[in-house]
Scaffold this active site. Structure first.
Site, PDB file in Angstrom:
ATOM      1  N   SER A 163      45.892  27.191   7.940  1.00 56.76           N
ATOM      2  CA  SER A 163      46.154  25.858   7.417  1.00 56.76           C
ATOM      3  C   SER A 163      47.475  25.873   6.661  1.00 56.76           C
ATOM      4  CB  SER A 163      44.998  25.391   6.536  1.00 56.76           C
ATOM      5  OG  SER A 163      45.184  24.049   6.132  1.00 56.76           O
ATOM      6  N   HIS A 190      45.415  23.692  11.192  1.00 55.28           N
ATOM      7  CA  HIS A 190      45.279  22.312  10.720  1.00 55.28           C
ATOM      8  C   HIS A 190      46.629  21.607  10.858  1.00 55.28           C
ATOM      9  CE1 HIS A 190      41.774  23.602   7.871  1.00 55.28           C
ATOM     10  NE2 HIS A 190      41.392  23.507   9.129  1.00 55.28           N
ATOM     11  N   ASP A 283      37.685  26.035   5.035  1.00 56.53           N
ATOM     12  CA  ASP A 283      37.437  25.999   6.475  1.00 56.53           C
ATOM     13  C   ASP A 283      37.721  27.356   7.092  1.00 56.53           C
ATOM     14  OD1 ASP A 283      36.777  24.830   8.923  1.00 56.53           O
ATOM     15  OD2 ASP A 283      38.879  24.385   9.376  1.00 56.53           O
TER      16      ASP A 283
END
Length: 342
Positions: A163, A190, A283
């Site tokens: 991310s 992401h 995540d």
């Protein structure tokens, strides 16, 4: 309440952003800076929850300002610039230093209204969740149950989740893999769908391993890296083909590392290597734990080399990490694993 700073050298652009933010009662403007150096100094004095960062500015541009802020006064940063596509290279540089996302600048309409502000508000809403205002998400997932599997996979497989700061970390790994690398690679970063093709090209230009967007019905191939490239979740199906799904819809990470890792742990016929890189939030931690429970070797990026030590930290705390390595050591570890184990 989210305190938001605006960094832009154009008064009209600042006003357009102000008017968009004014439509949400919980958004408070912390301060305004008109170049990157001012932003760095302001963040040191008064670090906001979120910085809306322009790219092209005098004195110091948004890329270097992002770099310095994330090194000295880390906070959430979203690039807001006149044309994201025209500045794709700089956008990915900024993301490599820790910018979370990028969106086109709202404009003032003929009647003084701010147009094209919906996407900016949507990005800020997601950041608000990342800052701790989100409802419970996929943290309740249980380790995937698998039946008997072969001792080795059909194809050596590496799955990577990333991310904040991910583009730079991915470049560091992929650029050091050999051209004839025997494993297949799958990446969930992401990133908004509009930037995915540009990220693929950016990585291709810096890696001997071919990078492509994952497509519905696609399969893993040795020596090729597939990148999740839509706002839906990438998953592996029981027939070992890839597809995209909107479910779970309440998961605000899109695409989700957890959802992808979970599907791989459930369906891939053997073991492989799961890697979790720099990123805000949690995540990927549950998904990496599922992979470890399924017999995979798991690696997370160490704190010192992370832009944000959120996702790797969550994985370590969960017991999902077999190894914790600096970013420069991960590619060497992958090569060594596939030469000596698979």
């Amino acid at each position: 309440m989210i305190r938001i700073a605006i960094v832009n050298d154009t008064l009209m652009a600042v006003e357009a952003i102000r008017r968009v933010l004014a439509t949400v009662a919980d958004y408070q403007i912390a301060w305004v800076a008109y170049n990157g150096l001012q932003a760095v100094r302001q963040c040191a004095r008064d670090c906001p929850d979120l910085v809306l960062m322009d790219l092209l500015m005098p004195v110091m541009d948004g890329v270097e300002a992002t770099h310095q802020i994330m090194s000295q006064s880390p906070c959430a940063i979203v690039v807001v610039t006149a044309s994201v596509n025209a500045q794709a290279s700089k956008v990915f540089e900024a993301m490599g230093y820790g910018a979370l996302d990028a969106v086109n600048l709202p404009i003032l309409g003929v009647r003084g209204q701010a147009d094209n502000g919906a996407k900016l508000l949507a990005k800020i809403a997601i950041i608000g969740k990342l800052l701790g205002k989100s409802p419970r998400r996929q943290d309740q997932m249980q380790p995937a149950q698998k039946g008997p599997v072969p001792s080795k996979p059909v194809l050596p497989l590496i799955v990577i989740g990333a991310s904040t700061g991910g583009p730079r970390a991915l470049k560091a790994i992929l650029s050091n893999l050999p051209k004839n690398f025997s494993a297949a690679v799958a990446i969930v970063q992401h990133i908004d769908v509009q930037f995915a093709p540009g990220l693929v090209q950016w990585l291709n230009d810096r890696s001997p391993v071919k990078v492509e967007l994952a497509r519905d019905g696609g399969r893993f191939e040795a020596g090729k890296a597939l990148l999740a490239g839509t706002n839906d979740h990438l998953i592996l199906r029981s027939d070992l083909t890839l597809t995209h799904t909107k479910e779970p819809q309440d998961c605000f990470y899109r695409p989700s590392v957890d959802v992808f890792f979970s599907s791989v742990a459930k369906y891939w016929p053997g073991s492989g290597v799961g890697v979790l890189l720099t990123g805000m939030g949690k995540d990927g931690a549950q998904g990496l734990y599922q992979l470890r429970c399924a017999g995979w070797h798991t690696i997370v990026q160490n704190q010192a080399s992370c832009v944000v030590y959120g996702m790797p930290k969550a994985a370590v705390e969960l017991g999902a990490a077999a190894k914790i390595l600096p970013i420069d050591g991960i590619s060497a570890a992958l090569v060594n694993l596939f030469v000596n184990y698979f």
